[in-house]
Design a protein around this motif. Structure first.
Motif, PDB file in Angstrom:
ATOM      1  N   ARG A  66       0.845  -1.201   0.000  1.00 52.32           N
ATOM      2  CA  ARG A  66       0.000   0.000   0.000  1.00 52.32           C
ATOM      3  C   ARG A  66       0.876   1.245   0.000  1.00 52.32           C
ATOM      4  O   ARG A  66       1.932   1.272   0.641  1.00 52.32           O
ATOM      5  N   GLU A 115      -2.271  -0.895  -3.271  1.00 51.42           N
ATOM      6  CA  GLU A 115      -3.425  -0.131  -2.810  1.00 51.42           C
ATOM      7  C   GLU A 115      -3.080   1.328  -2.539  1.00 51.42           C
ATOM      8  O   GLU A 115      -1.935   1.667  -2.252  1.00 51.42           O
ATOM      9  N   ASP A 120      -8.292   0.109  -1.679  1.00 52.97           N
ATOM     10  CA  ASP A 120      -8.580  -0.101  -3.089  1.00 52.97           C
ATOM     11  C   ASP A 120      -7.341   0.180  -3.946  1.00 52.97           C
ATOM     12  O   ASP A 120      -6.397   0.829  -3.507  1.00 52.97           O
ATOM     13  N   LYS A 121      -7.364  -0.311  -5.163  1.00 46.32           N
ATOM     14  CA  LYS A 121      -6.162  -0.306  -5.969  1.00 46.32           C
ATOM     15  C   LYS A 121      -5.826   1.075  -6.526  1.00 46.32           C
ATOM     16  O   LYS A 121      -6.700   1.894  -6.791  1.00 46.32           O
ATOM     17  N   ALA A 177     -12.003  -3.661  -4.192  1.00 47.50           N
ATOM     18  CA  ALA A 177     -11.657  -4.237  -2.893  1.00 47.50           C
ATOM     19  C   ALA A 177     -12.758  -5.156  -2.365  1.00 47.50           C
ATOM     20  O   ALA A 177     -12.486  -6.156  -1.700  1.00 47.50           O
TER      21      ALA A 177
END
Length: 329
Positions: A66, A115, A120-121, A177
């Motif tokens: 992340r 992330e 979320d990506k 996600a």
């Protein structure tokens, strides 16, 4: 003369042994920097490329890598692991000369894997994916300089940008996600621009940019338009459009690395069967082997992290012998 190389990943956790194997078996071809995902998450494809990204913070969370305000200990561990691997390469390559290849995950594979700070990506956020791609491009510049400094015998340095997720990003196939939805399609102009930043960084440092993907549906013409001077693919998953793109690349004097050797254990093809398969493919495209053989590279169909050590060695031997026989065909 046709040549041979590996895609990148190998089985096991002994870096020195795997790197020595590649340098030995591909000594007259195109050896590469070994990747050993079996050593853990800090040695995986994504971690190794994030190790090059210094302008933005990264950390490892339970859900994976992340972006963060500041780099965490796991990011530093990934950087340390890559530096140690380059130390091993530097030691083992003393006195060696020839072409060499390194691999990095591309901007779209990173954007689909990493992330954002709040989840979320990265691929879901235009600004985040731009920042990650630009930071990766700068990191690749530094990486190329470091490899050249450490491996003084490199005559031609190839940087293979791995983009296994690009086809899914282009098709809107990356899951959100929650797992119930998919992120929006990223359109070709942006796909090409972000990938182009990384490929341009490679070229600016005097290295040769290739793009690899063994995923079906990868837009090969887009890769060429972004600046790829070589395409590395699994021949078994290429569709008609892909065949045309590969033929055009060969006619334009660009390199094409064909994944024809099985990447995992199974029924092993013979050298003559592999040579025949490549020659038939060239015949289908209307290309003369005598004209394009210098641009052909033989590889396993994909990375070999899932192979047994014995098969990994055998696959490299098969790739090298197939390339030699193609040169004589």
């Amino acid at each position: 003369m046709s040549t041979a190389t590996g895609v990148g990943s190998m089985p096991g956790d002994d870096l020195a042994a795997a790197q020595r194997l590649v340098l030995d078996e591909l000594a007259d071809h195109l050896p590469h920097l070994v990747e050993l995902p079996d050593r853990g998450i800090h040695s995986g494809m994504v971690a190794r490329s994030l190790a090059l990204v210094g302008a933005i913070g990264v950390d490892l969370q339970p859900a994976g890598w992340r972006l963060t305000d500041a780099s965490g200990i796991d990011h530093r561990r990934a950087q340390s692991r890559l530096a140690q691997d380059l130390d091993v390469l530097e030691e083992l390559s003393q006195g060696w000369t020839g072409p060499f290849k390194v691999q990095v995950a591309g901007p779209w594979t990173l954007a689909a894997s990493v992330e954002k700070p709040r989840g979320d990506k990265v691929v879901s956020d235009h600004g985040a994916r731009r920042d990650l791609a630009q930071s990766l491009a700068e990191g690749v510049r530094t990486h190329v300089r470091d490899v050249r400094r450490r491996v003084g015998g490199v005559e031609t340095l190839i940087v293979q940008v791995d983009e296994p997720a690009l086809a899914a990003v282009a098709a809107g196939g990356i899951r959100t996600a929650s797992g119930f939805g998919r992120h929006r399609v990223v359109h070709p102009p942006e796909l090409s621009e972000h990938l182009g930043w990384v490929l341009e960084a490679v070229t600016a440092e005097g290295a040769v940019p290739w793009v690899h993907s063994c995923a079906p549906g990868t837009p090969l013409d887009l890769l060429r338009g972004a600046g790829a001077q070589g395409l590395s693919v699994d021949l078994g998953v290429i569709d008609a459009t892909g065949h045309d793109a590969l033929g055009s690349a060969l006619e334009a004097g660009e390199s094409v690395a064909l994944g024809v050797v099985p990447a995992v254990d199974g029924v092993a093809p013979t050298e003559s069967e592999l040579v025949e398969r490549v020659v038939r493919w060239l015949d289908m495209l209307g290309l003369d082997p005598d004209v394009v053989r210098d641009r052909l590279v033989v590889t396993p169909s994909c990375g070999m992290a899932g192979a047994t050590p014995g098969w990994a060695r055998r696959a490299l031997v098969l790739a090298a012998s197939t390339a030699r026989h193609l040169s004589e065909a």
